[in-house]
Design a protein around this motif. Structure first.
Motif, mmCIF file in Angstrom:
data_model
loop_
_atom_site.group_PDB
_atom_site.id
_atom_site.type_symbol
_atom_site.label_atom_id
_atom_site.label_comp_id
_atom_site.label_asym_id
_atom_site.label_seq_id
_atom_site.Cartn_x
_atom_site.Cartn_y
_atom_site.Cartn_z
ATOM 1 N N GLY A 30 38.181 25.401 39.993
ATOM 2 C CA GLY A 30 36.982 25.313 40.371
ATOM 3 C C GLY A 30 37.011 26.524 41.700
ATOM 4 N N ALA A 31 35.665 26.973 42.033
ATOM 5 C CA ALA A 31 35.614 27.992 42.761
ATOM 6 C C ALA A 31 35.853 27.370 44.322
ATOM 7 N N PRO A 32 36.428 28.149 45.204
ATOM 8 C CA PRO A 32 36.679 29.681 45.026
ATOM 9 C C PRO A 32 38.298 29.737 44.718
ATOM 10 N N GLU A 33 38.996 28.763 44.314
ATOM 11 C CA GLU A 33 40.390 28.890 44.272
ATOM 12 C C GLU A 33 40.827 29.872 43.244
ATOM 13 N N LEU A 34 40.508 30.032 42.194
ATOM 14 C CA LEU A 34 40.882 31.120 41.355
ATOM 15 C C LEU A 34 39.903 32.480 41.099
ATOM 16 N N THR A 35 39.418 32.796 42.312
ATOM 17 C CA THR A 35 38.856 34.055 42.216
ATOM 18 C C THR A 35 39.865 35.067 41.776
ATOM 19 N N VAL A 36 40.980 34.862 42.102
ATOM 20 C CA VAL A 36 42.169 35.690 41.718
ATOM 21 C C VAL A 36 41.992 35.916 40.264
ATOM 22 N N CYS A 37 41.793 34.908 39.474
ATOM 23 C CA CYS A 37 41.528 35.080 38.077
ATOM 24 C C CYS A 37 40.397 35.805 37.424
ATOM 25 N N GLN A 38 39.415 35.466 38.131
ATOM 26 C CA GLN A 38 38.099 36.333 37.945
ATOM 27 C C GLN A 38 38.504 37.719 38.217
ATOM 28 N N ARG A 39 38.995 38.233 39.412
ATOM 29 C CA ARG A 39 39.409 39.580 39.728
ATOM 30 C C ARG A 39 40.308 40.237 38.749
ATOM 31 N N HIS A 40 41.320 39.275 38.425
ATOM 32 C CA HIS A 40 42.342 39.859 37.397
ATOM 33 C C HIS A 40 41.762 40.111 36.020
ATOM 34 N N GLN A 41 40.726 39.448 35.434
ATOM 35 C CA GLN A 41 40.246 39.613 34.288
ATOM 36 C C GLN A 41 39.517 40.726 34.205
ATOM 37 N N ARG A 42 38.716 41.058 35.183
ATOM 38 C CA ARG A 42 37.608 42.095 35.197
ATOM 39 C C ARG A 42 38.617 43.383 35.286
ATOM 40 N N THR A 43 39.621 43.337 35.951
ATOM 41 C CA THR A 43 40.388 44.694 36.327
ATOM 42 C C THR A 43 41.023 44.687 34.832
ATOM 43 N N ALA A 44 41.611 43.728 34.092
ATOM 44 C CA ALA A 44 42.461 43.969 32.988
ATOM 45 C C ALA A 44 41.558 44.372 31.911
ATOM 46 N N HIS A 45 39.942 44.240 31.790
ATOM 47 C CA HIS A 45 39.365 44.687 30.990
ATOM 48 C C HIS A 45 39.293 46.363 31.056
ATOM 49 N N LEU A 46 39.186 46.807 32.472
ATOM 50 C CA LEU A 46 39.298 48.218 32.716
ATOM 51 C C LEU A 46 40.614 48.719 32.439
ATOM 52 N N VAL A 47 41.790 48.179 32.497
ATOM 53 C CA VAL A 47 43.178 48.475 32.168
ATOM 54 C C VAL A 47 43.182 48.560 30.725
ATOM 55 N N ARG A 48 42.573 47.823 29.895
ATOM 56 C CA ARG A 48 42.681 47.946 28.542
ATOM 57 C C ARG A 48 42.017 49.125 27.904
ATOM 58 N N ARG A 49 40.902 49.427 28.884
ATOM 59 C CA ARG A 49 40.151 50.777 28.482
ATOM 60 C C ARG A 49 40.950 52.031 28.565
ATOM 61 N N ARG A 50 41.942 52.099 29.671
ATOM 62 C CA ARG A 50 42.389 53.067 30.092
ATOM 63 C C ARG A 50 43.786 53.350 29.865
ATOM 64 N N ILE A 51 44.544 52.253 29.745
ATOM 65 C CA ILE A 51 45.863 52.350 29.567
ATOM 66 C C ILE A 51 46.313 51.702 28.162
ATOM 67 N N THR A 52 47.222 52.501 27.295
ATOM 68 C CA THR A 52 47.386 51.897 26.143
ATOM 69 C C THR A 52 48.749 50.821 26.262
ATOM 70 N N PRO A 53 48.807 49.767 25.127
ATOM 71 C CA PRO A 53 49.724 48.815 25.328
ATOM 72 C C PRO A 53 51.115 49.540 25.482
ATOM 73 N N ALA A 54 51.302 50.532 24.728
ATOM 74 C CA ALA A 54 52.702 51.242 24.973
ATOM 75 C C ALA A 54 53.007 51.614 26.318
ATOM 76 N N GLU A 55 52.083 52.115 27.077
ATOM 77 C CA GLU A 55 52.332 52.700 28.299
ATOM 78 C C GLU A 55 52.529 51.427 29.178
ATOM 79 N N LEU A 56 51.957 50.510 28.959
ATOM 80 C CA LEU A 56 51.961 49.069 29.876
ATOM 81 C C LEU A 56 53.586 48.673 29.778
ATOM 82 N N HIS A 57 54.101 48.720 28.253
ATOM 83 C CA HIS A 57 55.150 48.260 27.929
ATOM 84 C C HIS A 57 56.595 48.845 28.076
ATOM 85 N N THR A 58 56.363 50.174 28.175
ATOM 86 C CA THR A 58 57.571 50.929 28.211
ATOM 87 C C THR A 58 58.326 50.991 29.410
ATOM 88 N N PRO A 59 59.556 50.746 29.640
ATOM 89 C CA PRO A 59 60.247 50.884 30.845
ATOM 90 C C PRO A 59 59.945 52.260 31.536
#
Length: 150
Positions: free
Chosen positions: A114-143
């Motif tokens: 319930g709101a507002p406890e998981l605004t962290v998840c909403q923020r995370h999902q919004r940003t994750a959408h941008l991340v997936r558009r700008r960063i490749t999976p290989a870039e995210l997982h390489t050391p």
């Protein structure tokens, strides 16, 4: 055309840094032994904001100074990884009222607590959408080796 931008009207980054240092100095020595969910939420918000700032700098700088832009891209990726770990820590932290630890997968459903406890998840999902558009999976997982493409 100049390769440097005009002087910044007001640089607030030093104030944000000082606020974090002040917070750590005042709250960590005498505070709780376990980081609270509220603090993890605030730290996540800070990291996501920093990700946005670095994303903007990487995009602008990369066009003019490619090597500097690559370094900023690498930093942006690491900041996102840090935000992802803080999000995971949030879900590993017990709820303040019951002490129960919610399932991490529950955040994908929107607001399982319930709101507002998981605004962290909403923020995370919004940003994750941008991340997936700008960063490749290989870039995210390489050391990170410290090496940057040239």
């Amino acid at each position: 055309m100049s390769r440097t931008a005009s002087p910044i009207a007001q640089d607030f980054v030093p104030f944000a840094t000082a606020a974090l240092d002040f917070h750590r100095t005042l709250n960590i020595p005498g505070g709780p032994l376990v980081t609270t969910r509220a603090e993890l939420d605030a730290l996540h918000a800070h990291l996501v904001s920093l990700y946005g700032l670095l994303d903007a700098h990487a995009a602008r700088t990369g066009r003019l100074v490619p090597v500097e832009g690559e370094h900023l891209r690498a930093v942006r990726i690491r900041i996102w990884q840090a935000a992802d770990h803080v999000h995971a820590a949030y879900h590993a932290a017990p709820r303040p009222d019951s002490g129960e630890v919610p399932d991490r997968e529950a955040c994908r459903a929107g607001l399982p607590e319930g709101a507002p406890e998981l605004t962290v998840c909403q923020r995370h999902q919004r940003t994750a959408h941008l991340v997936r558009r700008r960063i490749t999976p290989a870039e995210l997982h390489t050391p990170f080796t410290g090496l940057v493409r040239r």
